[in-house]
Design a protein around this motif. Structure first.
Motif, PDB file in Angstrom:
ATOM      1  N   GLN A   1      16.368  -7.013   5.103  1.00 34.72           N
ATOM      2  CA  GLN A   1      16.053  -8.368   4.649  1.00 34.72           C
ATOM      3  C   GLN A   1      14.558  -8.657   4.720  1.00 34.72           C
ATOM      4  N   GLN A   2      13.897  -8.175   5.775  1.00 32.90           N
ATOM      5  CA  GLN A   2      12.458  -8.429   5.898  1.00 32.90           C
ATOM      6  C   GLN A   2      11.685  -7.725   4.790  1.00 32.90           C
ATOM      7  N   ARG A   3      12.082  -6.479   4.477  1.00 33.66           N
ATOM      8  CA  ARG A   3      11.386  -5.745   3.415  1.00 33.66           C
ATOM      9  C   ARG A   3      11.594  -6.390   2.048  1.00 33.66           C
TER      10      ARG A   3
ATOM     11  N   VAL B   1      13.134   2.872  -4.044  1.00 37.09           N
ATOM     12  CA  VAL B   1      13.529   2.447  -2.700  1.00 37.09           C
ATOM     13  C   VAL B   1      14.910   3.008  -2.416  1.00 37.09           C
ATOM     14  N   GLY B   2      15.077   3.596  -1.257  1.00 39.29           N
ATOM     15  CA  GLY B   2      16.377   4.148  -0.901  1.00 39.29           C
ATOM     16  C   GLY B   2      17.362   3.037  -0.555  1.00 39.29           C
ATOM     17  N   VAL B   3      18.556   3.121  -1.133  1.00 41.44           N
ATOM     18  CA  VAL B   3      19.611   2.143  -0.847  1.00 41.44           C
ATOM     19  C   VAL B   3      20.842   2.903  -0.362  1.00 41.44           C
TER      20      VAL B   3
ATOM     21  N   ASP C   1       0.832  -1.208   0.000  1.00 40.54           N
ATOM     22  CA  ASP C   1       0.000   0.000   0.000  1.00 40.54           C
ATOM     23  C   ASP C   1       0.864   1.254   0.000  1.00 40.54           C
ATOM     24  N   SER C   2       1.964   1.226   0.768  1.00 39.07           N
ATOM     25  CA  SER C   2       2.860   2.384   0.814  1.00 39.07           C
ATOM     26  C   SER C   2       3.516   2.622  -0.543  1.00 39.07           C
ATOM     27  N   LEU C   3       3.973   1.555  -1.199  1.00 36.57           N
ATOM     28  CA  LEU C   3       4.583   1.693  -2.519  1.00 36.57           C
ATOM     29  C   LEU C   3       3.557   2.197  -3.536  1.00 36.57           C
ATOM     30  N   TYR C   4       2.353   1.698  -3.434  1.00 35.12           N
ATOM     31  CA  TYR C   4       1.279   2.089  -4.343  1.00 35.12           C
ATOM     32  C   TYR C   4       0.986   3.588  -4.231  1.00 35.12           C
ATOM     33  N   ASN C   5       1.008   4.096  -3.008  1.00 38.00           N
ATOM     34  CA  ASN C   5       0.672   5.499  -2.759  1.00 38.00           C
ATOM     35  C   ASN C   5       1.876   6.429  -2.739  1.00 38.00           C
ATOM     36  N   GLY C   6       3.056   5.868  -3.003  1.00 40.19           N
ATOM     37  CA  GLY C   6       4.243   6.714  -3.082  1.00 40.19           C
ATOM     38  C   GLY C   6       4.807   7.124  -1.737  1.00 40.19           C
TER      39      GLY C   6
ATOM     40  N   GLY D   1      11.515   3.289   3.952  1.00 42.09           N
ATOM     41  CA  GLY D   1      12.779   3.061   4.640  1.00 42.09           C
ATOM     42  C   GLY D   1      13.905   2.724   3.680  1.00 42.09           C
ATOM     43  N   TYR D   2      15.090   2.563   4.238  1.00 45.69           N
ATOM     44  CA  TYR D   2      16.288   2.329   3.438  1.00 45.69           C
ATOM     45  C   TYR D   2      16.780   0.884   3.556  1.00 45.69           C
ATOM     46  N   LEU D   3      17.364   0.408   2.465  1.00 49.83           N
ATOM     47  CA  LEU D   3      18.132  -0.825   2.500  1.00 49.83           C
ATOM     48  C   LEU D   3      19.598  -0.435   2.681  1.00 49.83           C
TER      49      LEU D   3
END
Length: 596
Positions: free
Chosen positions: A81-83, A177-179, A44-49, A53-55
């Motif tokens: 890893q969980q994400r 996604v922030g890396v 849902d978070s990715l869908y809504n922009g 969090g960071y990898l």
């Protein structure tokens, strides 16, 4: 020097890098800990922009890839890893590890009409309005074909609304996604420090997670060592999970490593139940004489201690030493003999051991002493027990204990464990400690005080009975059959000038007592209830406990380091009572220690 680079990477690129082994995810053989609702919320978070969090990645020197190749620039995923596992489960349809170590699917559904994500349920499966499994959407036919089929099944649906929602759903693959990529030339101590600091908020990961990630990159050997750590820790607490592991991880079962810990399936003891931070520390001390996470990673990375440069030829030997240390550590006879040593010192319950670090070093010391063929088992036992209790009394396992450990091991190697221990005792456990420092350490309201727990261990080792008990002993009470009683009752002190908890809850005012005796004493001061005991001895009519002889009473009071003037104690001379008892408790502890 720039320590890291922050960049935005598309979800599809992250998943592609993981598939190609450009980013290495250490195999998580512990169950996937996220709830399905968290996977749903991530989608849902990715869908809504929204930010997710960071990898964090860092280069792994000498990592083994599929087919036995060695990676020159592989990145270890040390956080996230969980994400990433959740992304692979929801978008790529890959299974996760369940609570019984079985592989299972987490299926996320999507409703284009309401723009709602949900975990697949039977009701959703029966509804034509839902995309039942978004992983099938991402891997299936094109978007236009999907829309045509959707409208055939939902002819009344608002086409513009559905088209817009499906377009947004497809764009999840392009979401950023922030890396955080840690610099390749950072030394491992700095990496470990950055790792811990970045995770200082939210749910922080320990530096041991970092070591576990490093271990698992070393091909099948590394993955099996990581699993050995994970499963040993899990089975130490839940031995019943053995069958689940054997049935659901056939690869590990076939490796021979599972056989080394199968004894834990029938292991009821709770005294020694290490987590993987403990296991890593112990194995590091045994294999490398190193206790810090960063130092262990240095060894596994092939860092030459002389040149401070990476020498990849050192890596196989480092993993071999670490693996051998782990095998020594998980061996049934070693664990059982060590536990018996600690119990024979009076520590019969894990609640009595306030410092797992002290226990960790004692076990590492025991394993290392086993290599000394000149020492008999009894001599090893004596050294380990004295070292363990000395550590608790002096606070040697707090503060910068890992550096202290490394120094201790170096001097043990140079001087011998027995001789070096005697030097520490002369330096830190002289008359000043027993006569001044220890009585002051007993000025505390905390039952968890190491000094008080050593006192209880001394009572256990001597077979002491409960306060005013004739037959029930302290061991039985620690195992759940007694109360921690105020010798001078709490309410008596509150009503007579000691209203503060820190006053009446002094550990010199505590004694393990049978519940029935505690109830009989109630709020009465010793001047009153000890007179009952005296009358009981004279008449033989039981009123408080079962002691009916003066010699038995005196022996019982001596067992608990109770001052001889206990018959005269009340709130008026409470402080004098505490001072006198602390000195007697300190002497009891000294006698106990010197007899170990």
């Amino acid at each position: 020097m720039k320590k890291y680079e922050v960049k935005q990477t598309a979800v599809s690129q992250v998943l592609s890098d993981v598939r190609s082994d450009k980013i290495a995810i250490p195999k998580l053989q512990r169950p996937f800990v996220w709830k399905t609702s968290q996977v749903r919320d991530l989608m849902d978070s990715l869908y809504n922009g929204y930010p997710v969090g960071y990898l964090i990645t860092w280069q792994s020197v000498g990592a083994k890839l599929k087919g036995g190749k060695v990676a020159a620039h592989q990145q270890i995923l040390i956080d996230g890893q969980q994400r990433v596992t959740a992304l692979r489960a929801a978008i790529a349809g890959q299974p996760v590890i369940g609570n019984r170590y079985e592989k299972k699917r987490i299926v996320i559904s999507f409703n284009p009409l309401t723009e709602e994500f949900a975990t697949l349920t039977p009701a959703i499966r029966n509804s034509s309005q839902w995309v039942h499994d978004i992983s099938e959407f991402f891997s299936g036919t094109g978007q236009l074909t999907f829309l045509r089929h959707y409208f055939e099944n939902n002819p009344d649906a608002d086409e513009k609304r559905v088209e817009a929602a499906i377009t947004k759903l497809a764009d999840i693959q392009h979401a950023q996604v922030g890396v955080i990529s840690l610099a390749d030339d950072l030394d491992v101590d700095t990496v470990a420090e950055i790792f811990v600091r970045i995770n200082a908020k939210g749910v922080p990961l320990s530096s041991a997670d970092f070591v576990m990630s490093k271990i698992a990159t070393y091909g099948d050997e590394g993955r099996n060592l990581r699993k050995l750590i994970d499963y040993f820790c899990h089975l130490s607490i839940s031995g019943h999970a053995f069958d689940d592991i054997r049935e659901n991880d056939e690869e590990f079962a076939a490796s021979g490593f599972l056989d080394k810990i199968q004894w834990l399936q029938n292991q009821p003891d709770e005294l020694f139940q290490p987590d993987y931070t403990d296991v890593i520390r112990i194995a590091g001390l045994v294999g490398f004489s190193r206790g810090k996470a960063g130092a262990i990673v240095s060894e596994l990375s092939g860092l030459d201690p002389q040149t401070r440069k990476i020498d990849e030829s050192l890596i196989p030997g480092a993993y071999a030493r670490f693996g051998n240390a782990l095998e020594q550590m998980v061996r049934k006879t070693h664990v059982e003999r060590f536990v018996m040593m600690i119990k024979s010192a009076g520590y019969i319950d894990s609640s009595m051991i306030g410092s797992k670090n002290a226990l960790n070093f004692a076990y590492a010391l025991y394993l290392r002493l086993r290599c000394n063929e000149k020492l008999m088992e009894g001599e090893r036992s004596q050294i380990v027990k004295r070292w363990f209790v000395m550590t608790l009394l002096t606070g040697r396992a707090v503060g910068s204990f890992e550096s202290t450990w490394e120094t201790d091991l170096r001097r043990i190697n140079e001087q011998g464990a027995d001789e070096y221990l005697r030097l520490i005792e002369k330096s830190e456990l002289g008359d000043g400690f027993w006569d001044v420092t220890l009585p002051q350490d007993l000025v505390s309201p905390s039952k968890r005080s190491p000094a008080f727990q050593v006192f209880l261990a001394a009572l256990v080792s001597k077979g002491a009975r409960g306060f005013l008990s004739k037959s029930i002993n302290v061991t039985q009470m620690i195992e759940g059959h007694g109360d921690m009683h105020h010798i001078v009752p709490k309410n008596h002190l509150i009503n007579n000038g000691y209203p503060k908890q820190g006053d009446y809850n002094q550990i010199a005012n505590f004694a393990l007592t049978e519940t029935a005796i505690n109830i009989a004493i109630k709020d009465r001061p010793p001047t009153e209830y000890m007179s009952w005991v005296g009358t009981q001895i004279e008449s033989g009519a039981l009123r408080i406990g079962e002691i009916t002889s003066q010699s038995d009473l005196e022996a019982n009071l001596e067992e608990h380091s109770i001052p001889a003037f206990i018959n005269e104690v009340n709130a008026d001379n409470y402080q004098a009572f505490l001072d006198a008892r602390r000195k007697l408790m300190a002497q009891k502890i000294r006698d106990y220690y010197e007899a170990l």
